[in-house]
Design a protein around this motif. Structure first.
Motif, PDB file in Angstrom:
ATOM      1  N   GLU A  89       0.992  -1.415  -0.099  1.00 24.55           N
ATOM      2  CA  GLU A  89       0.209  -0.262  -0.438  1.00 24.55           C
ATOM      3  C   GLU A  89       1.115   1.341   0.332  1.00 24.55           C
ATOM      4  O   GLU A  89       0.967   2.119  -0.673  1.00 24.55           O
ATOM      5  CB  GLU A  89      -1.166   0.109   0.971  1.00 24.55           C
ATOM      6  CG  GLU A  89      -2.160   1.156   0.853  1.00 24.55           C
ATOM      7  CD  GLU A  89      -2.532   1.479   2.509  1.00 24.55           C
ATOM      8  OE1 GLU A  89      -2.791  -0.184   3.563  1.00 24.55           O
ATOM      9  OE2 GLU A  89      -3.202   2.375   2.493  1.00 24.55           O
ATOM     10  N   ALA A 125      -4.250 -10.711   8.117  1.00 18.31           N
ATOM     11  CA  ALA A 125      -5.126 -11.508   6.899  1.00 18.31           C
ATOM     12  C   ALA A 125      -4.768  -9.778   6.207  1.00 18.31           C
ATOM     13  O   ALA A 125      -5.626  -9.785   5.412  1.00 18.31           O
ATOM     14  CB  ALA A 125      -6.768 -10.403   6.672  1.00 18.31           C
ATOM     15  N   HIS A 126      -3.886  -9.021   6.176  1.00 16.95           N
ATOM     16  CA  HIS A 126      -3.205  -8.034   6.511  1.00 16.95           C
ATOM     17  C   HIS A 126      -2.428  -7.281   4.937  1.00 16.95           C
ATOM     18  O   HIS A 126      -2.886  -7.014   3.618  1.00 16.95           O
ATOM     19  CB  HIS A 126      -2.917  -7.026   7.447  1.00 16.95           C
ATOM     20  CG  HIS A 126      -1.605  -5.741   6.902  1.00 16.95           C
ATOM     21  ND1 HIS A 126      -0.758  -4.944   7.290  1.00 16.95           N
ATOM     22  CD2 HIS A 126      -2.878  -5.040   6.227  1.00 16.95           C
ATOM     23  CE1 HIS A 126      -0.813  -3.752   6.899  1.00 16.95           C
ATOM     24  NE2 HIS A 126      -1.849  -3.262   6.041  1.00 16.95           N
ATOM     25  N   LEU A 146     -12.403 -12.017   2.364  1.00 16.28           N
ATOM     26  CA  LEU A 146     -11.808 -11.935   3.916  1.00 16.28           C
ATOM     27  C   LEU A 146     -10.859 -12.190   4.264  1.00 16.28           C
ATOM     28  O   LEU A 146     -10.202 -11.462   5.179  1.00 16.28           O
ATOM     29  CB  LEU A 146     -13.039 -12.511   4.462  1.00 16.28           C
ATOM     30  CG  LEU A 146     -13.635 -12.010   5.803  1.00 16.28           C
ATOM     31  CD1 LEU A 146     -13.762 -10.383   6.349  1.00 16.28           C
ATOM     32  CD2 LEU A 146     -14.580 -12.736   6.651  1.00 16.28           C
ATOM     33  N   ARG A 169      -5.278  -8.639  -0.710  1.00 14.26           N
ATOM     34  CA  ARG A 169      -5.005  -7.104   0.027  1.00 14.26           C
ATOM     35  C   ARG A 169      -4.137  -5.859  -0.404  1.00 14.26           C
ATOM     36  O   ARG A 169      -4.064  -5.313  -1.748  1.00 14.26           O
ATOM     37  CB  ARG A 169      -5.168  -7.174   1.229  1.00 14.26           C
ATOM     38  CG  ARG A 169      -6.525  -7.191   1.522  1.00 14.26           C
ATOM     39  CD  ARG A 169      -6.436  -6.950   3.572  1.00 14.26           C
ATOM     40  NE  ARG A 169      -7.903  -7.183   4.107  1.00 14.26           N
ATOM     41  CZ  ARG A 169      -8.391  -7.785   4.225  1.00 14.26           C
ATOM     42  NH1 ARG A 169      -7.860  -9.093   3.560  1.00 14.26           N
ATOM     43  NH2 ARG A 169      -9.751  -8.013   4.497  1.00 14.26           N
ATOM     44  N   ALA A 171     -16.081  -3.149   0.597  1.00 16.51           N
ATOM     45  CA  ALA A 171     -14.664  -3.137   0.177  1.00 16.51           C
ATOM     46  C   ALA A 171     -14.791  -2.305  -1.109  1.00 16.51           C
ATOM     47  O   ALA A 171     -13.666  -2.437  -1.773  1.00 16.51           O
ATOM     48  CB  ALA A 171     -14.568  -4.930  -0.149  1.00 16.51           C
ATOM     49  N   VAL A 228     -13.596   0.920   0.942  1.00 15.17           N
ATOM     50  CA  VAL A 228     -11.877   1.084   0.573  1.00 15.17           C
ATOM     51  C   VAL A 228     -10.621   0.763  -0.086  1.00 15.17           C
ATOM     52  O   VAL A 228      -9.759   1.517  -0.384  1.00 15.17           O
ATOM     53  CB  VAL A 228     -11.871   0.254   1.725  1.00 15.17           C
ATOM     54  CG1 VAL A 228     -10.682  -0.579   2.844  1.00 15.17           C
ATOM     55  CG2 VAL A 228     -13.121   0.223   3.200  1.00 15.17           C
ATOM     56  N   PHE A 229     -10.875  -0.189  -1.517  1.00 14.33           N
ATOM     57  CA  PHE A 229      -9.765  -0.836  -2.002  1.00 14.33           C
ATOM     58  C   PHE A 229     -10.029   0.204  -3.053  1.00 14.33           C
ATOM     59  O   PHE A 229      -9.508   0.001  -4.203  1.00 14.33           O
ATOM     60  CB  PHE A 229     -10.263  -2.138  -2.419  1.00 14.33           C
ATOM     61  CG  PHE A 229      -9.652  -2.904  -0.756  1.00 14.33           C
ATOM     62  CD1 PHE A 229      -9.088  -2.390  -0.470  1.00 14.33           C
ATOM     63  CD2 PHE A 229     -10.949  -4.068  -0.060  1.00 14.33           C
ATOM     64  CE1 PHE A 229      -8.966  -3.758   0.942  1.00 14.33           C
ATOM     65  CE2 PHE A 229     -10.296  -4.547   0.649  1.00 14.33           C
ATOM     66  CZ  PHE A 229      -9.371  -4.410   1.322  1.00 14.33           C
TER      67      PHE A 229
END
Lengths: 368, 424
Positions: free
Chosen positions: A62, A187-188, A220, A226, A252, A255-256
């Motif tokens: 990110e 799950a990051h 999820l 991600r 989602a 957010v994404f």
């Protein structure tokens, strides 16, 4: 733990300056604090960027600049070529004298071996800690474990942990000279996986701008999804997240900034690539879908059944290990469009590139 | 204690009083005279610009004693309360042993005796908060308990909850619930929303709070004659549910914490485990609804949920880390900064939530700034700008995300039980 330790309270963000005076400017704690002070963002973000001028970490995709990603991918191309040379492989000496500790607080075979091989091929010494037979199972905190390892003098730690944010948290607490690589946190994120996926996608499809990449499965709980979302979006790809509605995180889309759907067939029609995520059997105890058969009939790729509407040129990725007959059947997995084995090979090359990039900041003053 | 407070602005909602330039003469801890231009006869304090209010009461604090004295003791906790301007607090029963028996009550009372801060004690509603047997409500009530709760966990069984209501009403106990549907919040450290999705952490959805709140309100109404209090509400839906219940005349009261109106879930990305709360920090939409609820009277009280934890309990990963933050010493500045200074609540409304309503919910005697009564006063400067520093902290634990924050509104002092305290 007395007042001295209290210094770490609130050490994620604000509140560093005030401690400088009584710690003394020269102490290692003061140095660490000074470094942390320059990092404005949160624990999950703040040590990810290249910015700490004295250190490079890889914590997320990110926050990784697109120029850095491109360079890592380019270097991985070079290492892939090099790894093609038949054995005996000439070990590089780039990281000679460096020690890397692989701290796998959560089990992994592939990623661990891939990192170990990359370290070895770059000439680094390495040690690996796995959950069984270590103090991790004896209730020692993750921070204590890492501080102990650090005290034995290592130059980098590769961290995998089942809870999101741990590599970033550790990066905030380790001395300035110890690099941190995220090998998967909860799950990051799983940045090296996304880098290797992007390298193979680039090799197969060329420029990723406008390419439609469909990610299918347990969104999820997926750090792979991600990391890939952030990275692919940086290259202008169009990302679609597909899975049963119980495995799609809330908000989602927002957010994404991606398309989200539970209809795999529709999503695949114009797909240039499809990335199948592994179903973690142990996580499915929560009853997210009725049975594996139900899952694979809707979200598995087989030669004739589900997903048959995809175009013949659509490439297929899977981070492995494949649950054959669930996400992919053997025919698709071993088929011409499958990049699965190339991904594995690329994994070592990408991790070599990451190690090289991380330590490069110390051996030369060159700034990108 | 003899003292003359000069030039103060007295705000006392119970008397609908808001008067500036007032002097208050205190003799032997009792308010002897209130007037203007009173002559000092001994100690005096000029309080120009400051507000004198009936003493603040925090009905939800964790003092950790007995059993977890490494986090906080009754002494350090009451010291923090005093530094925060409170003259009374109610301590929650999740101690070790829990407050399920009168002997624990006497132990705590003994420790708190003679303090400026009055200590009210909350007992458990089921034995050892296990949710299986009723606590000894009769004996607890006789030892002075006014409120029961299994705080920290919600009572899962609806049948048991019904029995708690039925039994508690015989002793006029306020029944307080920590509203959480536990099957929906397993290993969930953050709100289910933007941050949980982005960071891949399990989300604690707002509906998990609202389900238990709704159930309890329905049961309280069904049983009848019982007073129900919902602890630390955090969601827009909860505000709506309480508002609707109150409009039907159900005997329900509720509280919010300062951190739930001061911070959103975004704080998790900045502060990590220091922003891990239970219930979790929510969204701006929830904050707006909470402030609206404070304004229209749906939300009765502001309570801190003061939750001290040792460094090593917060300095770890998001899932293992303890929930909660210390709150006693930041409550007033957060309230003034986010509610009063921002123009959302008047000082009178704010003081009502901090002093009048908590005592009313607990059916404690009200305190007033009135001649002939014991001086029980919170004194603060509503305009003072200052920065909260770690060395200011009186609590034994330092777990708060507010270190280094700039605030408007500062405690000047407090007076109660013939004692006075002036932090600086």
């Amino acid at each position: 733990m007395g007042k001295q330790v209290g210094v770490w309270v609130g050490c994620f963000g604000a509140g560093f300056k005030r401690r400088k005076s009584w710690l003394g400017e020269g102490s290692s704690v003061a140095k660490l604090i000074l470094r942390a002070e320059s990092l404005k963002a949160g624990i999950f973000a703040h040590l990810v960027r290249e910015t700490p001028p004295t250190r490079r970490d890889l914590l997320t995709t990110e926050h990784l600049p697109v120029e850095t990603i491109t360079r890592l991918l380019d270097r991985s191309d070079y290492f892939v070529e090099m790894l093609r040379i038949p054995s005996p492989f000439q070990k590089l000496r780039t990281l000679e004298g460096r020690t890397v500790a692989n701290l796998f607080f959560e089990n992994s075979t592939r990623t661990r071996i891939s990192f170990e091989l990359a370290e070895r091929r770059m000439g680094a010494d390495h040690v690996t800690l796995t959950p069984s037979g270590s103090s991790m199972t004896k209730g020692e905190s993750v921070l204590d474990t890492v501080r102990v390892i650090e005290a034995m003098k290592v130059d980098a730690v590769v961290v995998r942990h089942s809870v999101s944010g741990v590599p970033g948290f550790l990066a905030g607490h380790l001395p300035t000279h110890v690099h941190v690589v995220n090998a998967g946190d909860g799950a990051h994120e799983h940045p090296t996986q996304a880098l290797l996926d992007a390298a193979e996608l680039r090799a197969a499809l060329g420029d990723l701008r406008g390419k439609r990449v469909v990610i299918v499965g347990d969104i999820l709980h997926s750090r792979v999804a991600r990391s890939n979302v952030w990275l692919l979006k940086k290259f202008g790809a169009e990302v679609v997240l597909v899975g049963p509605s119980t495995l799609l995180p809330r908000h989602a889309e927002k957010v994404f900034g991606v398309e989200v759907s539970w209809k795999m067939d529709d999503a695949l029609v114009k797909a240039d690539a499809v990335m199948m995520l592994r179903i973690q059997m142990e996580r499915m105890a929560g009853g997210f879908f009725p049975s594996l058969e139900d899952y694979s009939s809707r979200y598995g790729l087989s030669a004739s059944g589900a997903g048959a509407r995809r175009s013949a040129s659509c490439v297929i990725l899977h981070p492995g290990p494949v649950n054959l007959g669930v996400e992919l059947d053997a025919e698709v997995s071993g088929g011409e469009q499958s990049l699965v084995l190339k991904q594995v090979k690329r994994g070592v090359a990408v991790r070599m590139a990451v190690l090289e990039w991380m330590f490069e900041s110390e051996t030369s003053s060159r700034v990108e | 204690m003899n003292l003359l407070l000069q030039n103060a602005r007295i705000i006392d909602p119970s008397q609908k009083l808001d008067a500036s330039g007032m002097d208050i003469e205190i003799r032997n801890g009792v308010i002897a005279r209130i007037g203007q231009g009173l002559k000092p006869d001994g100690d005096s304090r000029d309080l120009a610009g400051a507000v004198v209010a009936p003493g603040f009461f925090d009905m939800h604090v964790h003092l950790r004693e007995p059993g977890q004295e490494y986090k906080e003791t009754i002494e350090s906790g009451l010291g923090a309360a005093m530094a925060g301007g409170f003259t009374g607090v109610c301590c929650m029963p999740n101690t070790e042993p829990s407050i399920s028996d009168p002997f624990v009550v006497s132990y705590i009372k003994e420790k708190a005796a003679g303090h400026l801060v009055d200590l009210t004690i909350c007992g458990t509603m089921t034995k050892d908060r296990a949710g299986e047997e009723l606590s000894r409500m009769d004996a607890l009530a006789k030892s002075g308990i006014r409120m029961i709760s299994d705080d920290g966990v919600a009572l899962r069984s609806s049948q048991m909850m019904r029995r708690v209501f039925e039994y508690a009403k015989m002793f006029d106990l306020l029944v307080t619930q920590h509203c959480e549907e536990h099957t929906m919040t397993v290993k969930a450290p953050v709100n289910e929303g933007r941050v949980s999705t982005k960071l891949g952490l399990t989300g604690w959805p707002s509906v998990a709070e609202e389900i238990v709140l709704s159930r309890d309100i329905l049961l309280a109404e069904y049983v009848g004659g019982v007073r129900y209090h919902a602890a630390h509400l955090s969601t827009k839906g909860s505000v709506r549910i309480v508002r609707e219940a109150k409009s039907r005349g159900v005997a329900v009261t509720c509280e919010v914490t300062p951190h739930h109106f001061a911070l959103t879930e975004d704080a998790v990305e900045r502060h990590g485990t220091m922003a891990k709360m239970n219930p979790p920090l929510r969204t701006q939409e929830d904050i707006d609804a909470i402030i609206e609820g404070l304004k229209d009277g749906t939300i009765d009280c502001i309570s801190t949920d003061h939750a001290p934890h040792a460094t090593h309990e917060k300095e770890t990963d998001m899932v293992s880390a303890a929930f909660g933050i210390i709150g006693l010493e930041t409550a007033l500045p957060l309230g003034i900064t986010h509610l009063v200074e921002s123009g959302r609540l008047s000082l009178v409304e704010y003081i009502t939530k901090c002093s009048v309503n908590p005592r009313a919910a607990l059916r404690l005697p009200q305190v007033s700034v009135k001649e002939g009564t014991l001086a029980n006063l919170t004194i603060f400067d509503p305009k003072a700008k200052w920065r909260f520093m770690e060395q200011d902290i009186r609590s034994k634990s330092h777990n708060t995300p507010f270190i280094g924050q700039d605030f408007v509104g500062k405690v000047i002092g407090s007076i109660n039980n013939g004692l006075s305290h002036w932090p600086r």
